[in-house]
Motif scaffolding. Structure first.
Motif, mmCIF file in Angstrom:
data_model
loop_
_atom_site.group_PDB
_atom_site.id
_atom_site.type_symbol
_atom_site.label_atom_id
_atom_site.label_comp_id
_atom_site.label_asym_id
_atom_site.label_seq_id
_atom_site.Cartn_x
_atom_site.Cartn_y
_atom_site.Cartn_z
ATOM 1 N N GLU A 47 4.899 7.206 -7.744
ATOM 2 C CA GLU A 47 3.832 7.581 -6.818
ATOM 3 C C GLU A 47 2.501 7.576 -7.567
ATOM 4 O O GLU A 47 2.251 8.396 -8.445
ATOM 5 C CB GLU A 47 4.111 8.978 -6.249
ATOM 6 N N PHE A 48 1.600 6.655 -7.189
ATOM 7 C CA PHE A 48 0.312 6.532 -7.864
ATOM 8 C C PHE A 48 -0.814 7.259 -7.134
ATOM 9 O O PHE A 48 -1.915 7.363 -7.662
ATOM 10 C CB PHE A 48 -0.075 5.056 -8.017
ATOM 11 N N GLY A 49 -0.588 7.702 -5.898
ATOM 12 C CA GLY A 49 -1.648 8.340 -5.134
ATOM 13 C C GLY A 49 -2.727 7.352 -4.748
ATOM 14 O O GLY A 49 -2.450 6.184 -4.469
ATOM 15 N N ASP A 69 0.808 -1.217 0.000
ATOM 16 C CA ASP A 69 0.000 0.000 0.000
ATOM 17 C C ASP A 69 0.850 1.280 0.000
ATOM 18 O O ASP A 69 0.713 2.112 -0.905
ATOM 19 C CB ASP A 69 -0.960 -0.003 1.190
ATOM 20 N N PRO A 70 1.721 1.480 0.995
ATOM 21 C CA PRO A 70 2.516 2.724 0.993
ATOM 22 C C PRO A 70 3.476 2.807 -0.192
ATOM 23 O O PRO A 70 3.779 3.903 -0.672
ATOM 24 C CB PRO A 70 3.274 2.662 2.318
ATOM 25 N N MET A 71 3.948 1.649 -0.679
ATOM 26 C CA MET A 71 4.883 1.652 -1.803
ATOM 27 C C MET A 71 4.224 2.192 -3.073
ATOM 28 O O MET A 71 4.815 2.986 -3.798
ATOM 29 C CB MET A 71 5.413 0.233 -2.038
ATOM 30 N N PHE A 72 2.977 1.764 -3.326
ATOM 31 C CA PHE A 72 2.297 2.196 -4.550
ATOM 32 C C PHE A 72 1.602 3.552 -4.390
ATOM 33 O O PHE A 72 1.421 4.265 -5.375
ATOM 34 C CB PHE A 72 1.288 1.132 -4.994
ATOM 35 N N ILE A 73 1.205 3.902 -3.173
ATOM 36 C CA ILE A 73 0.545 5.197 -2.956
ATOM 37 C C ILE A 73 1.562 6.335 -3.007
ATOM 38 O O ILE A 73 1.357 7.343 -3.689
ATOM 39 C CB ILE A 73 -0.209 5.212 -1.610
#
Length: 468
Positions: free
Chosen positions: A211-213, A199-203
């Motif tokens: 960074e996908f937000g 979760d934090p890696m992709f957000i």
């Protein structure tokens, strides 16, 4: 009198046995132990499922109210997918439990394969809609233009990858019906572990990952669930549970498929009624702005975290009813329901007191914005006030489903949600200008009504004569 040390040792041994997933016959022996052995892994399984939502809410909350509201609107639409998945799961659990009670594991395996095929067909249809029309879906839900532009990718990915949700629910329903609740629990532990890491890696981005937000939360969740589905299939094909699926089972059997659809239709219907009501309530909430919607979304996700253990105990009751009816022991099935309901009620009373006292602190953990905390805390308190009724209502409704009587809960849901809850929510919130409180009161009163009607109907005993 047994010593306290003996009692604690016995509880610890049973807990270890439940988590380990030892093979059990739940149609004989102590009902209390049977409830315990099934409930513990099912409670943990349901908590693992709700952690997906909590983890997403925690990381996404730092992106602002629009991001949280996007998650809320998407999840409200996604509940329609859950409705189909859970409805099919009810049919699967009922039939598999009945076959296991009848000592027919091959029949259970054949049902499992038909469920997987059916789930894939439904998921492909939903994926096409989600991939092609994410902006239109958010617009229909009342999302503001900037929210839609910021969050449509989240909606597109979650709905497009809904096959991971569908199969995760269905295959775990197979395990639950067989009494292998610990297998379902362990699969979700793996899946959640991946989601928490990803979760934090992709957000926010990590190394080569951009960074996908808010879209990153959908990517991480889909990957986590996808890995869990692969693990489930490995377990099924290798026979690491009571059910083993072989390549000889991988054929479409219309008789079994029609029976599965027939039993599942009521379950799908009752959840479509409940979740469509949920969608309309979210739509009414959207009238009061993103801050209100964000607070309500956080509160619902927190509430789900404690409703899932209650749902886990309800699933245990469904399995016990199905297996004991298959073993021609209807009285034992009924006793199992009342015992499970009592344990569930004690748990829910404790949780409701916790929410009533610490509502602001809990919501403040996810957001520091005053209006978000204010309306989130109000949502927690009003909905939690009816928790003791939810406890018995959920167990009784799931027991009907476990018996294969999915028609009765559908009728109850229709009148309590569509005929009562929705008109009450709209009138109270808009006409009588109670705003958010009007919607929340509608939620609580409807669940109380479901519990009362469900218990009265359950006492009639007609569910004992249902065949699947």
């Amino acid at each position: 009198m047994r010593s306290s040390s003996y009692i604690f040792k016995s509880i610890f041994n049973n807990l270890k046995e439940a988590l380990k997933g030892s093979q059990q016959d739940f149609t004989t022996g102590s009902i209390r132990k049977a409830v315990f052995m099934l409930s513990i892994p099912m409670i943990l399984e349901m908590m693992m499922e709700s952690i997906f939502a909590l983890v997403d809410a925690y990381f996404v909350s730092s992106l602002g109210p629009n991001a949280i509201a996007t998650v809320g609107l998407t999840e409200s639409v996604l509940t329609l997918v859950y409705a189909v998945a859970i409805g099919l799961s009810m049919g699967v659990t009922a039939i598999v439990a009945r076959r296991i009670g009848e000592k027919d594991p091959e029949g259970a395996s054949q049902t499992a394969v038909q469920a997987i095929i059916l789930g894939c067909i439904v998921a492909i249809i939903i994926s096409c809609i989600g991939i092609l029309f994410p902006k239109e879906i958010l617009r229909l839900m009342g999302g503001e233009p900037d929210l839609i532009e910021e969050g449509f990718g989240y909606t597109q990915i979650l709905l497009g990858g809904n096959i991971t949700i569908m199969l995760l629910f269905l295959i775990n329903a197979i395990f639950r019906g067989a009494g292998d609740a610990s297998v379902a629990m362990k699969v979700l532990i793996v899946s959640n572990g991946l989601n928490i890491i990803l979760d934090p890696m992709f957000i926010f981005g990590f190394g080569p990952i951009p960074e996908f937000g808010v879209k990153g939360a959908a990517i991480a969740t889909t990957i986590g669930r996808g890995c869990a589905v692969i693990l489930q299939l490995i377990i099924l094909f290798n026979g690491w549970s009571k059910i083993k699926v072989g390549f000889h089972n991988m054929v479409l059997k219309m008789g079994l498929m029609i029976n599965l659809v027939k039993v599942s239709l009521g379950g799908i219907g009752q959840f479509i009624i409940g979740t469509s009501s949920w969608v309309f309530l979210m739509r009414i909430m959207a009238e009061f702005g993103s801050e209100v919607l964000a607070g309500y979304t956080i509160a619902i996700r927190v509430l789900l975290f404690t409703l899932m253990p209650s749902w886990g105990m309800s699933n245990a009751a469904a399995t016990l009813v199905g297996q004991n009816l298959g073993a021609q022991k209807p009285d034992r099935a009924e006793r199992s329901v009342w015992k499970t309901g009592k344990y569930n009620a004690w748990f829910m009373v404790f949780v409701s007191i916790f929410y009533l006292i610490l509502a602001e602190w809990i919501i403040g953990f996810f957001s520091q914005e005053p209006d978000v905390v204010k309306y989130g805390a109000l949502s927690l308190r009003v909905i939690a006030a009816g928790y003791i009724f939810y406890a018995y209502g959920m167990v009784v409704i799931q027991s009907f489903n476990g018996a294969g009587d999915t028609k009765t809960p559908t009728i109850i849901n229709f009148f309590c949600f569509w005929v009562f809850q929705l008109p009450f929510a709209y009138a109270a919130a808009i006409w009588f200008e109670l705003g958010v409180l009007g919607v929340l009161l509608a939620i609580t009163f409807a669940e109380v009504l479901i519990a009362v009607v469900g218990i009265v109907w359950f006492r009639k005993g007609t569910w004992k004569g249902v065949s699947v």
